[in-house]
Design a protein around this motif. Structure first.
Motif, short mmCIF file in Angstrom:
data_model
loop_
_atom_site.label_atom_id
_atom_site.label_comp_id
_atom_site.label_asym_id
_atom_site.label_seq_id
_atom_site.Cartn_x
_atom_site.Cartn_y
_atom_site.Cartn_z
N ILE A 29 40.87 35.46 41.42
CA ILE A 29 40.47 36.74 42.00
C ILE A 29 39.06 36.62 42.58
O ILE A 29 38.20 35.95 42.00
CB ILE A 29 40.51 37.87 40.95
CG1 ILE A 29 41.96 38.13 40.53
CG2 ILE A 29 39.88 39.15 41.48
CD1 ILE A 29 42.10 39.19 39.45
N GLU A 30 38.83 37.26 43.71
CA GLU A 30 37.52 37.29 44.36
C GLU A 30 37.04 38.73 44.47
O GLU A 30 37.80 39.63 44.84
CB GLU A 30 37.61 36.67 45.76
CG GLU A 30 36.31 36.78 46.55
CD GLU A 30 36.46 36.30 47.98
OE1 GLU A 30 35.87 35.26 48.32
OE2 GLU A 30 37.20 36.96 48.75
N VAL A 31 35.75 38.95 44.15
CA VAL A 31 35.09 40.23 44.37
C VAL A 31 33.89 39.95 45.27
O VAL A 31 33.06 39.10 44.93
CB VAL A 31 34.64 40.88 43.05
CG1 VAL A 31 33.93 42.20 43.32
CG2 VAL A 31 35.83 41.09 42.12
N SER A 32 33.79 40.64 46.38
CA SER A 32 32.76 40.29 47.36
C SER A 32 32.07 41.53 47.92
O SER A 32 32.63 42.63 47.94
CB SER A 32 33.37 39.49 48.52
OG SER A 32 34.34 40.27 49.19
N THR A 33 30.83 41.32 48.36
CA THR A 33 30.07 42.30 49.12
C THR A 33 29.56 41.62 50.38
O THR A 33 29.93 40.47 50.65
CB THR A 33 28.88 42.85 48.30
OG1 THR A 33 27.92 41.79 48.09
CG2 THR A 33 29.33 43.38 46.94
N TYR A 34 28.69 42.27 51.12
CA TYR A 34 28.19 41.71 52.37
C TYR A 34 27.41 40.42 52.15
O TYR A 34 27.46 39.50 52.98
CB TYR A 34 27.32 42.74 53.08
CG TYR A 34 26.86 42.31 54.46
CD1 TYR A 34 27.78 42.07 55.48
CD2 TYR A 34 25.51 42.13 54.73
CE1 TYR A 34 27.37 41.67 56.73
CE2 TYR A 34 25.08 41.73 55.99
CZ TYR A 34 26.02 41.51 56.98
OH TYR A 34 25.60 41.10 58.23
N THR A 35 26.70 40.32 51.04
CA THR A 35 25.85 39.14 50.80
C THR A 35 26.24 38.35 49.55
O THR A 35 25.65 37.30 49.30
CB THR A 35 24.38 39.55 50.68
OG1 THR A 35 24.24 40.50 49.61
CG2 THR A 35 23.88 40.17 51.97
N HIS A 36 27.18 38.85 48.75
CA HIS A 36 27.56 38.17 47.51
C HIS A 36 29.08 37.97 47.46
O HIS A 36 29.83 38.75 48.04
CB HIS A 36 27.17 38.97 46.26
CG HIS A 36 25.69 39.14 46.08
ND1 HIS A 36 24.94 40.00 46.83
CD2 HIS A 36 24.84 38.54 45.21
CE1 HIS A 36 23.67 39.96 46.43
NE2 HIS A 36 23.58 39.07 45.46
N ALA A 37 29.49 36.97 46.74
CA ALA A 37 30.91 36.81 46.40
C ALA A 37 31.01 36.15 45.04
O ALA A 37 30.25 35.24 44.72
CB ALA A 37 31.63 35.96 47.45
N PHE A 38 31.95 36.66 44.24
CA PHE A 38 32.21 36.08 42.92
C PHE A 38 33.70 35.81 42.82
O PHE A 38 34.52 36.70 43.05
CB PHE A 38 31.76 37.02 41.81
CG PHE A 38 32.08 36.49 40.43
CD1 PHE A 38 31.29 35.52 39.83
CD2 PHE A 38 33.19 36.96 39.73
CE1 PHE A 38 31.59 35.02 38.58
CE2 PHE A 38 33.50 36.47 38.47
CZ PHE A 38 32.70 35.50 37.89
N GLN A 39 34.05 34.56 42.50
CA GLN A 39 35.45 34.17 42.36
C GLN A 39 35.65 33.58 40.97
O GLN A 39 34.87 32.73 40.54
CB GLN A 39 35.82 33.13 43.42
CG GLN A 39 35.60 33.59 44.84
CD GLN A 39 35.72 32.46 45.85
OE1 GLN A 39 35.91 31.29 45.50
NE2 GLN A 39 35.60 32.80 47.13
N MET A 40 36.68 34.03 40.28
CA MET A 40 37.08 33.43 39.01
C MET A 40 38.53 32.98 39.14
O MET A 40 39.37 33.72 39.67
CB MET A 40 36.92 34.41 37.85
CG MET A 40 37.37 33.84 36.51
SD MET A 40 36.79 34.79 35.09
CE MET A 40 35.09 34.24 34.98
N TYR A 41 38.80 31.75 38.67
CA TYR A 41 40.11 31.18 38.91
C TYR A 41 40.49 30.23 37.78
O TYR A 41 39.68 29.91 36.89
CB TYR A 41 40.11 30.42 40.23
CG TYR A 41 39.12 29.28 40.28
CD1 TYR A 41 39.49 27.99 39.88
CD2 TYR A 41 37.81 29.49 40.70
CE1 TYR A 41 38.58 26.94 39.91
CE2 TYR A 41 36.90 28.44 40.73
CZ TYR A 41 37.29 27.17 40.34
OH TYR A 41 36.38 26.14 40.34
N VAL A 42 41.70 29.73 37.83
CA VAL A 42 42.16 28.69 36.92
C VAL A 42 42.88 27.64 37.75
O VAL A 42 43.56 27.96 38.74
CB VAL A 42 43.10 29.28 35.84
CG1 VAL A 42 44.36 29.87 36.45
CG2 VAL A 42 43.45 28.24 34.79
#
Length: 312
Positions: free
Chosen positions: A264-277
């Motif tokens: 899953i990815e959660v993003s904004t204009y200047t940030h992105a956070f992805q957590m995966y397996v």
């Protein structure tokens, strides 16, 4: 007469200018970014920020989930075998990105470049994004860590270390499409090369890639990445004559396995956070394409990717 001529000239100028503006408005325009950022798990996308942008990337993978007691080591968070990469990317010109990174595994330092050659347009004059990228990595381990290997061409010869043995390379062509604001997919072909490999391994590997994202909210998406090394006999250096009689410890042809990662990815204009397996421990693409021996859904480990963007 002069006033009349001036009025006619001005009228023609205004008419031509308005016509030019109408023509410009009718020209096909880029459809907009297909992805929220340039990194999708371990893969690269067609997205390149605006000129003079600086991006900081953190990529981390924990140890395998099934390493011993899953509850004791918190599903790999405390397990051995964690890997991390830190990188900086800069955009010196439109659609061109240059970067440098360091990785814990094998103490790699890599230089990389990415260029989005074509951008998909709204009217499908250009129906896809086309991106080329590559990197060159240097294995930074002490020289003594390369000892104990035998010469690849003749296993009976003593291995002699050379500085160029540290180098490995990766080149890729990506073709992607933004099907809607929610769905973007891309596929690619790659070539990986390592100057030094273990006995009876190949120096070269061709691979296929497929990844994408599906947005389910304005800031959140499902993401996946699939990378498949190909078995191509014409470029393989593994000879059928090698067997247990002249290659002690060798149990047959060496063929890396495909890697599958999803999250899953959660993003904004200047940030992105992805957590995966996923089932591959490497972060640099050439390492995974040449060394992953876990089947999909085996050796799974949790990972995350964080990007931070500054515009100057």
């Amino acid at each position: 007469m002069k006033k009349t001529l001036l009025i006619v000239i001005l009228s023609l100028f205004v008419s031509v200018n308005m016509w030019a503006q109408d023509e410009a408005a009718e020209k096909d325009q880029p459809v907009g970014a297909a992805f929220e950022n340039g990194t999708l798990i371990d893969a690269q996308t067609s997205y390149i920020p605006s000129v003079k942008s600086l991006e900081f990337v953190i990529q981390h993978k924990f140890g395998p989930i099934d390493n011993g007691d899953a509850a004791f080591d918190l599903f790999g968070l405390y397990a051995a075998g964690a890997n991390v990469r830190l990188a900086l990317n800069y955009v010196p010109a439109k659609n061109l990105q240059l970067g440098i990174g360091v990785t814990k595994l094998n103490l790699y330092t890599d230089l990389n470049a990415k260029w989005t050659v074509l951008e998909q347009t709204e009217k499908n004059t250009v129906p896809v994004f086309v991106t080329v990228l590559g990197n060159a990595a240097i294995d930074g381990r002490p020289k003594d860590d390369f000892g104990g290997l035998n010469n690849y061409e003749n296993p009976l010869d003593t291995f002699e270390f050379r500085g160029s043995d540290r180098y490995s390379y990766f080149a890729q062509l990506l073709i992607g499409r933004k099907f809607s604001d929610a769905l973007s997919l891309q596929a690619g072909v790659s070539f990986s090369h390592a100057n030094l490999v273990a006995q009876y391994h190949d120096h070269d590997r061709v691979g296929l890639h497929f990844n994408g994202r599906l947005k389910f909210s304005p800031q959140s998406s499902f993401i996946f990445s699939y990378d498949a090394p190909l078995k191509i006999d014409d470029i393989s250096e593994q000879h059928s004559g090698w067997n247990a009689n002249n290659a002690p410890g060798w149990d047959g042809p060496y063929h890396p396995k495909a890697s599958l990662k999803f999250g899953i990815e959660v993003s904004t204009y200047t940030h992105a956070f992805q957590m995966y397996v996923g089932n591959a421990n490497g972060i640099l693409p050439q390492y995974d394409m040449m060394n992953n021996m876990n089947d999909p859904f085996e050796g799974l480990a949790i990972g995350f990717t964080i990007t931070r963007l500054w515009m100057f």
